[in-house]
Design a protein around this motif. Structure first.
Motif, short mmCIF file in Angstrom:
data_model
loop_
_atom_site.label_atom_id
_atom_site.label_comp_id
_atom_site.label_asym_id
_atom_site.label_seq_id
_atom_site.Cartn_x
_atom_site.Cartn_y
_atom_site.Cartn_z
N UNK A 11 0.84 -1.21 0.00
CA UNK A 11 0.00 0.00 0.00
C UNK A 11 0.86 1.26 0.00
N UNK A 12 2.02 1.19 0.66
CA UNK A 12 2.93 2.33 0.67
C UNK A 12 3.46 2.59 -0.74
N UNK A 13 3.78 1.52 -1.44
CA UNK A 13 4.30 1.67 -2.80
C UNK A 13 3.26 2.37 -3.69
N UNK A 14 2.03 1.90 -3.62
CA UNK A 14 0.96 2.52 -4.41
C UNK A 14 0.72 3.96 -3.97
N UNK A 15 0.76 4.20 -2.65
CA UNK A 15 0.53 5.54 -2.12
C UNK A 15 1.61 6.52 -2.52
N UNK A 16 2.87 6.07 -2.47
CA UNK A 16 3.98 6.93 -2.88
C UNK A 16 3.84 7.28 -4.36
N UNK A 17 3.54 6.30 -5.17
CA UNK A 17 3.40 6.55 -6.62
C UNK A 17 2.30 7.57 -6.89
N UNK A 18 1.14 7.41 -6.27
CA UNK A 18 0.03 8.33 -6.50
C UNK A 18 0.34 9.73 -5.97
N UNK A 19 0.94 9.81 -4.79
CA UNK A 19 1.24 11.10 -4.19
C UNK A 19 2.29 11.87 -5.00
N UNK A 20 3.35 11.19 -5.40
CA UNK A 20 4.41 11.86 -6.17
C UNK A 20 3.88 12.26 -7.55
N UNK A 21 3.07 11.43 -8.18
CA UNK A 21 2.47 11.79 -9.47
C UNK A 21 1.60 13.04 -9.34
N UNK A 22 0.83 13.12 -8.26
CA UNK A 22 -0.01 14.31 -8.04
C UNK A 22 0.85 15.55 -7.83
N UNK A 23 1.95 15.40 -7.11
CA UNK A 23 2.85 16.54 -6.87
C UNK A 23 3.52 16.97 -8.17
N UNK A 24 3.95 16.01 -8.97
CA UNK A 24 4.60 16.32 -10.24
C UNK A 24 3.63 17.08 -11.15
N UNK A 25 2.38 16.64 -11.18
CA UNK A 25 1.37 17.35 -11.97
C UNK A 25 1.16 18.76 -11.44
N UNK A 26 1.08 18.91 -10.15
CA UNK A 26 0.92 20.21 -9.49
C UNK A 26 2.08 21.13 -9.85
N UNK A 27 3.31 20.60 -9.82
CA UNK A 27 4.49 21.39 -10.20
C UNK A 27 4.39 21.84 -11.65
N UNK A 28 4.02 20.92 -12.54
CA UNK A 28 3.91 21.23 -13.96
C UNK A 28 2.90 22.34 -14.23
N UNK A 29 1.81 22.35 -13.49
CA UNK A 29 0.79 23.40 -13.65
C UNK A 29 1.32 24.77 -13.23
N UNK A 30 2.42 24.79 -12.49
CA UNK A 30 3.01 26.05 -12.02
C UNK A 30 4.29 26.39 -12.77
N UNK A 31 4.54 25.67 -13.86
CA UNK A 31 5.71 25.94 -14.68
C UNK A 31 7.00 25.40 -14.11
N UNK A 32 6.91 24.50 -13.13
CA UNK A 32 8.08 23.88 -12.54
C UNK A 32 8.18 22.45 -13.04
#
Length: 171
Positions: A11-32
């Protein structure tokens, strides 16, 4: 409730993947930017020997992660610095949560964990100047030096380990 614990379940593996993907998308939306494939890479490190990933859970859901190494990289720290008992934080990521300061919570947990386990320092690095400036100006890290690593500038930082009696994290 916030808990910090070793990432050792599927569950941690799945949670890390989902959380980091969400953060990466959030960064991309801000030009980072975030490295390509970072969510899969970090999720793949969960449970791997040599990569002690810890997760910050909020109400049972992965809200952040960091890799806590007991050795500092030789390319970033002097021989004398590496001889001091320290922890090195690598790849700290948190879910986008306005105002939650989850990264700061993880850093404070690391300072407390280091002090409780007999370490003198917590070290970290960043490859983005804005992030390093935030760590130093807001979280209290000291910039030790800038180094060139793989055609990028690395900002190498340290803080003295110390107990955090009002830490809002269990575990």
């Amino acid at each position: 409730m916030l808990r910090m614990l070793p990432a050792d379940r599927v569950e941690h593996q799945d949670g890390v993947k989902a959380m980091v993907a969400a953060r990466a998308e959030w960064l991309g939306q801000r030009g980072l930017s975030a490295p390509d494939g970072i969510a899969e890479t970090l999720a793949g490190q969960v449970g791997e020997p040599g990569w002690p990933v810890w997760v910050l859970e909020r109400d049972g859901v992965v809200a952040g992660c960091t890799t806590v190494l007991t050795e500092c990289p030789s390319w970033a720290f002097t021989e004398a610095e590496r001889a001091e008992p320290s922890l090195f934080l690598a790849s700290t990521w948190t879910q986008p949560a306005e105002g939650a300061r989850l990264g700061h919570v993880i850093a404070r947990w690391a300072l407390d964990h280091a002090a409780r386990t007999g370490r003198l320092h917590v070290r970290r690095g960043a490859f983005q100047e804005r992030l390093a400036r935030y760590y130093c100006q807001v979280q209290g890290w000291t910039l030790l030096r800038e180094v060139q690593r793989r055609d990028r500038t690395g900002y190498i930082m340290s803080r003295r380990a110390q107990r955090q009696p009002d830490l809002p994290v269990r575990g």
